[in-house]
Design a protein around this motif. Structure first.
Motif, short mmCIF file in Angstrom:
data_model
loop_
_atom_site.label_atom_id
_atom_site.label_comp_id
_atom_site.label_asym_id
_atom_site.label_seq_id
_atom_site.Cartn_x
_atom_site.Cartn_y
_atom_site.Cartn_z
N UNK A 40 0.85 -1.19 0.00
CA UNK A 40 0.00 0.00 0.00
C UNK A 40 0.89 1.25 0.00
N UNK A 41 0.50 2.20 -0.83
CA UNK A 41 1.29 3.43 -1.03
C UNK A 41 2.75 3.12 -1.34
N UNK A 42 2.95 2.02 -2.04
CA UNK A 42 4.25 1.60 -2.57
C UNK A 42 4.00 1.10 -3.99
N UNK A 43 5.04 0.99 -4.81
CA UNK A 43 4.85 0.43 -6.16
C UNK A 43 4.28 -0.99 -6.10
N UNK A 44 3.43 -1.33 -7.06
CA UNK A 44 2.82 -2.65 -7.08
C UNK A 44 3.85 -3.76 -7.16
N UNK A 45 5.00 -3.48 -7.78
CA UNK A 45 6.00 -4.54 -7.94
C UNK A 45 6.52 -5.06 -6.60
N UNK A 46 6.36 -4.27 -5.53
CA UNK A 46 6.77 -4.75 -4.20
C UNK A 46 5.95 -5.98 -3.81
N UNK A 47 4.64 -5.89 -3.98
CA UNK A 47 3.77 -7.03 -3.67
C UNK A 47 4.04 -8.20 -4.60
N UNK A 48 4.29 -7.89 -5.88
CA UNK A 48 4.57 -8.95 -6.86
C UNK A 48 5.86 -9.69 -6.50
N UNK A 49 6.89 -8.95 -6.15
CA UNK A 49 8.18 -9.57 -5.81
C UNK A 49 8.09 -10.41 -4.54
N UNK A 50 7.31 -9.94 -3.57
CA UNK A 50 7.11 -10.74 -2.35
C UNK A 50 6.47 -12.08 -2.72
N UNK A 51 5.42 -12.01 -3.55
CA UNK A 51 4.70 -13.22 -3.94
C UNK A 51 5.59 -14.17 -4.74
N UNK A 111 -3.03 5.46 5.18
CA UNK A 111 -2.39 6.68 5.65
C UNK A 111 -0.89 6.69 5.41
N UNK A 112 -0.28 5.52 5.34
CA UNK A 112 1.16 5.44 5.17
C UNK A 112 1.56 4.17 4.45
N UNK A 113 2.78 4.11 3.90
CA UNK A 113 3.22 2.96 3.12
C UNK A 113 3.50 1.73 3.96
N UNK A 114 3.39 0.58 3.31
CA UNK A 114 3.72 -0.67 3.99
C UNK A 114 3.44 -1.86 3.09
N UNK A 115 3.95 -3.01 3.49
CA UNK A 115 3.72 -4.23 2.72
C UNK A 115 3.78 -5.44 3.64
N UNK A 116 3.33 -6.56 3.11
CA UNK A 116 3.39 -7.79 3.88
C UNK A 116 2.84 -8.94 3.07
N UNK A 117 3.02 -10.15 3.60
CA UNK A 117 2.52 -11.34 2.92
C UNK A 117 2.11 -12.37 3.97
N UNK A 118 0.98 -13.00 3.72
CA UNK A 118 0.48 -14.08 4.58
C UNK A 118 0.22 -15.30 3.70
N UNK A 119 0.69 -16.45 4.13
CA UNK A 119 0.50 -17.71 3.43
C UNK A 119 -0.23 -18.68 4.35
N UNK A 120 -1.01 -19.59 3.76
CA UNK A 120 -1.69 -20.57 4.60
C UNK A 120 -1.95 -21.85 3.81
N UNK A 121 -2.10 -22.92 4.55
CA UNK A 121 -2.46 -24.20 3.94
C UNK A 121 -3.96 -24.37 3.97
#
Length: 338
Positions: free
Chosen positions: A194-205, A230-240
């Protein structure tokens, strides 16, 4: 009145949250001393104060000692009431930790509960909101718990400002849970920026998918990108997905490459899968009160934690239920509730 030593076990905020939640559930007043005595800065901090306020509002409780840095608390609950609740955790305080406490007593409320919580949805030292949504709630649903969580806006450190809406429909009883070995049908995930380039989420994935594939697992990871925050950040959650769910997660940090964030989440998930246990260590902590409520339950956890041991201590003390633990802290363990 039940006396609780806040320095017992891990001696942190979890003990406070579980104690007040179970007090509201059972309508047993409690007196907590030595609050967060095992932490560098002891006493109530804002995030703990907000959790207690939430449970107090839900149960119309009278509370003494509810102030910052307080080391002693008296909690006198009344009936848990359904209705609509709005909670502002302020800045980036964790919404999921507040919700964990709130969810316990509402299981038997007199009417549906709608709760809107503002704060940090994806912050360190607490479950990311997608973990609660995709791991915790599905496990609880298998016991008959009825709740739906919607993410309106994400909130990261330090700005916070995230918003979640949760609807909980009370039930007459919870079903016992009995799950031992993990069965994995597929792996899914959500990588966000969020409030970061989309490629950040793509690279995490892509990084997480690469690590999982190298270990024999394919994964379906959704990429989420938005500027609604309100501010930038990223993250990833994985599950079975299978007979139960275990998870793995990682939060983006300044100076940490997106590829590393994805790798950390994948490695955590692989660790939990390798243990072969039906719940990961976080669910092993969170499920303790629900096992006591349902009775005659048994789970195999990937790792017995000090948090789980502490939750068992508090649950036994307030609810009068008995647990049996076969295993040691840091090891695979089987937890049973009468």
């Amino acid at each position: 009145m039940i006396e609780i030593d806040g320095s017992h076990g891990e001696g942190g905020g979890a003990l406070l949250r579980i104690s007040t939640a179970l007090s509201a559930l059972t309508m047993n007043p409690i007196h907590i001393t030595n609050i967060r005595a095992n932490r560098p800065r002891s006493g109530l901090m804002p995030q703990h104060l907000n959790a207690v306020k939430a449970v107090a509002g839900l149960s119309n409780a009278r509370v003494e000692g509810l102030e910052i840095e307080s080391k002693e608390l008296f909690f006198y609950p009344e009936n848990v009431k359904g209705g609509t609740y709005n909670i502002d955790v302020k800045t980036a305080g964790s919404v999921t930790l507040v919700l964990q406490a709130f969810m316990i007593p509402v299981v038997f409320a007199d009417a549906p509960v709608n709760i809107k919580i503002r704060g940090g949805t994806d912050v360190r030292w607490s479950p990311p909101v997608n973990y609660l949504q995709q791991v915790t709630l599905p496990v609880l649903r298998s016991m008959g718990y009825n709740a739906e969580l919607d993410i309106i806006r994400r909130g990261h450190y330090p700005r916070g400002g995230g918003i979640i809406n949760v609807k909980i429909n009370p039930v007459k009883k919870l079903n016992p849970i009995n799950i031992g070995d993990l069965e994995v049908d597929k792996i899914r995930g959500i990588s966000h920026a969020v409030k970061l380039p989309e490629h950040v989420a793509v690279r995490q994935a892509e990084s997480a998918e690469k690590v999982l594939k190298a270990n024999g697992f394919d994964a379906e990871i959704e990429v989420e990108h938005s500027d609604n925050t309100l501010g930038p950040g990223s993250g990833i959650v994985l599950w079975t997905e299978g007979n139960t769910r275990v998870g793995g997660s990682s939060i983006g940090e300044r100076g940490v490459r997106a590829e590393k964030v994805g790798e950390i989440a994948a490695e955590e998930l692989l660790y939990n899968i390798s243990r072969g246990a039906a719940v990961d260590k976080y669910i092993g902590d969170q499920i303790i009160p629900y096992m006591a409520i349902a009775g005659k339950s048994r789970v195999k956890t990937a790792e017995l934690t000090l948090h789980a041991v502490t939750n068992i201590f508090v649950t036994e003390k307030i609810m009068g239920k008995k647990f049996d633990v076969d295993g040691k802290v840091g090891e695979i363990a089987i937890i049973s509730a009468d």
